[in-house]
Design an enzyme around this catalytic site. Sequence first.
Site, PDB file in Angstrom:
ATOM      1  N   TYR A 110       0.824  -1.203   0.000  1.00 16.63           N
ATOM      2  CA  TYR A 110       0.000   0.000   0.000  1.00 16.63           C
ATOM      3  C   TYR A 110       0.858   1.253   0.000  1.00 16.63           C
ATOM      4  O   TYR A 110       2.079   1.189   0.195  1.00 16.63           O
ATOM      5  CB  TYR A 110      -0.963  -0.010   1.193  1.00 16.63           C
ATOM      6  CG  TYR A 110      -0.337   0.339   2.528  1.00 16.63           C
ATOM      7  CD1 TYR A 110       0.517  -0.544   3.173  1.00 16.63           C
ATOM      8  CD2 TYR A 110      -0.581   1.564   3.132  1.00 16.63           C
ATOM      9  CE1 TYR A 110       1.096  -0.212   4.391  1.00 16.63           C
ATOM     10  CE2 TYR A 110      -0.006   1.909   4.356  1.00 16.63           C
ATOM     11  CZ  TYR A 110       0.835   1.002   4.971  1.00 16.63           C
ATOM     12  OH  TYR A 110       1.419   1.330   6.167  1.00 16.63           O
ATOM     13  N   LYS A 159       6.386  -1.910   1.927  1.00 15.23           N
ATOM     14  CA  LYS A 159       5.214  -1.312   2.572  1.00 15.23           C
ATOM     15  C   LYS A 159       4.040  -2.283   2.432  1.00 15.23           C
ATOM     16  O   LYS A 159       3.097  -2.060   1.668  1.00 15.23           O
ATOM     17  CB  LYS A 159       4.922   0.065   1.961  1.00 15.23           C
ATOM     18  CG  LYS A 159       4.107   0.953   2.878  1.00 15.23           C
ATOM     19  CD  LYS A 159       4.225   2.399   2.456  1.00 15.23           C
ATOM     20  CE  LYS A 159       3.188   3.283   3.107  1.00 15.23           C
ATOM     21  NZ  LYS A 159       3.140   3.254   4.568  1.00 15.23           N
ATOM     22  N   GLU A 196      11.965   2.513  14.339  1.00 13.75           N
ATOM     23  CA  GLU A 196      10.968   3.524  13.950  1.00 13.75           C
ATOM     24  C   GLU A 196       9.752   3.334  14.853  1.00 13.75           C
ATOM     25  O   GLU A 196       9.758   2.469  15.729  1.00 13.75           O
ATOM     26  CB  GLU A 196      10.591   3.357  12.473  1.00 13.75           C
ATOM     27  CG  GLU A 196      10.061   1.970  12.127  1.00 13.75           C
ATOM     28  CD  GLU A 196       9.729   1.792  10.657  1.00 13.75           C
ATOM     29  OE1 GLU A 196       9.705   2.781   9.909  1.00 13.75           O
ATOM     30  OE2 GLU A 196       9.467   0.634  10.258  1.00 13.75           O
ATOM     31  N   LEU A 241      10.965   1.382   7.392  1.00 11.98           N
ATOM     32  CA  LEU A 241      10.323   1.802   6.153  1.00 11.98           C
ATOM     33  C   LEU A 241      10.962   3.141   5.765  1.00 11.98           C
ATOM     34  O   LEU A 241      10.979   4.064   6.582  1.00 11.98           O
ATOM     35  CB  LEU A 241       8.816   1.986   6.346  1.00 11.98           C
ATOM     36  CG  LEU A 241       8.145   2.347   5.018  1.00 11.98           C
ATOM     37  CD1 LEU A 241       7.843   1.082   4.225  1.00 11.98           C
ATOM     38  CD2 LEU A 241       6.902   3.159   5.207  1.00 11.98           C
TER      39      LEU A 241
HETATM   40  N1  PMP Z   1       7.349   3.822   9.166  1.00 10.97           N
HETATM   41  C1  PMP Z   1       6.196   3.134   9.139  1.00 10.97           C
HETATM   42  C2  PMP Z   1       6.145   1.790   9.780  1.00 10.97           C
HETATM   43  C3  PMP Z   1       5.049   3.684   8.520  1.00 10.97           C
HETATM   44  O1  PMP Z   1       3.899   2.995   8.479  1.00 10.97           O
HETATM   45  C4  PMP Z   1       5.125   4.982   7.969  1.00 10.97           C
HETATM   46  C5  PMP Z   1       3.920   5.642   7.364  1.00 10.97           C
HETATM   47  N2  PMP Z   1       3.420   4.966   6.287  1.00 10.97           N
HETATM   48  C6  PMP Z   1       6.345   5.664   8.011  1.00 10.97           C
HETATM   49  C7  PMP Z   1       7.444   5.054   8.625  1.00 10.97           C
HETATM   50  C8  PMP Z   1       6.497   7.046   7.429  1.00 10.97           C
HETATM   51  O2  PMP Z   1       6.502   6.997   6.025  1.00 10.97           O
HETATM   52  P1  PMP Z   1       5.966   8.217   5.164  1.00 10.97           P
HETATM   53  O3  PMP Z   1       6.748   9.404   5.577  1.00 10.97           O
HETATM   54  O4  PMP Z   1       6.252   7.814   3.760  1.00 10.97           O
HETATM   55  O5  PMP Z   1       4.520   8.345   5.444  1.00 10.97           O
END
Ligand code: PMP
Length: 280
Positions: free
Chosen positions: A31, A145, A177, A201
């Site tokens: 996603y 993702k 994270e 991620l």
């Molecule tokens: N880490 C994880 C586990 C996430 O789900 C997200 C948000 N989708 C992020 C980091 C941040 O990614 P982004 O800045 O692309 O939203």
Amino acid sequence: MQVYWNGSLVDESAVRISFDDRGFLFGDGVYEVVRVYHHQFFEWSRHMARLERSLRGIALPGVDLAAITQGADRLLEQFPEADGALYLEITRGAYPRAHAFPPDGTKPTVLMWIRPVPARNMDAWHDGVSVMTTYDDRWAKVWIKTIGLLPNVLAKEQAHRQGLFDAIFVRDGMVTEATSSNVFIAQNGQLMTAPVTNYILPGITREVLLEEAQRLQLPVVQQPFSVEALKAADEVFLTGTTTEVLPVTKVDGHLIGTGHAGPIARMLLDALWSRAGVVS
Ligand code: PMP
């Protein structure tokens, strides 16, 4: 609400997803979430590049990203508000349940919609949020993702049950994270965030903020840091598409900095907003 479903814009009530869909049966899908600011997608091509990597990561070829981009634009035309978030999910499609991939020619399921985002909680922004740390028990391909988010869901729930905003994952003593955002710390004016490995991620917001930090001449290193460093930091903040930049002022009950949003978080939120055209 109009949604994009396998190539067409339809009313949400027309969507039929099979119980044989591999997303439902196996979490076999990926996603993206893309922010809409001022009726425009923020960093669309970066999200598409990450989507392409995720699709490769799960060996799902043949998804027409140009068609997805067109579909997203049509959805945006219909979206009545200035600000929102697009959710896009692609699964390996429907086929009678078996672990092995379905035969070639099985159509992936593609679903997209745009919804408004909840109003920003500026109190939370000023005072920061409280989080806990928790063991990072996710798999070793966190860079994909995937829609398989059960460890994230369980960790978030564990935090909520303790009256906390979120949980920060820790692997081998090092911060990876949070459940749906990346983590930055600032110490003596230097920014630090975990490097891109299999275990985080690679957030688009993280990437954008690294660029903005460079532009603002804030020293920044992408280096693993420990839970102790997290708790001793002057500032801690979470970053993400919906999170934007969110200060953390308590970690496992331990006060961070002054207990209020710090100057570096403020500077980076301003930078993000000005890049997105948000008037703060
Ligand atoms: N880490 C994880 C586990 C996430 O789900 C997200 C948000 N989708 C992020 C980091 C941040 O990614 P982004 O800045 O692309 O939203």
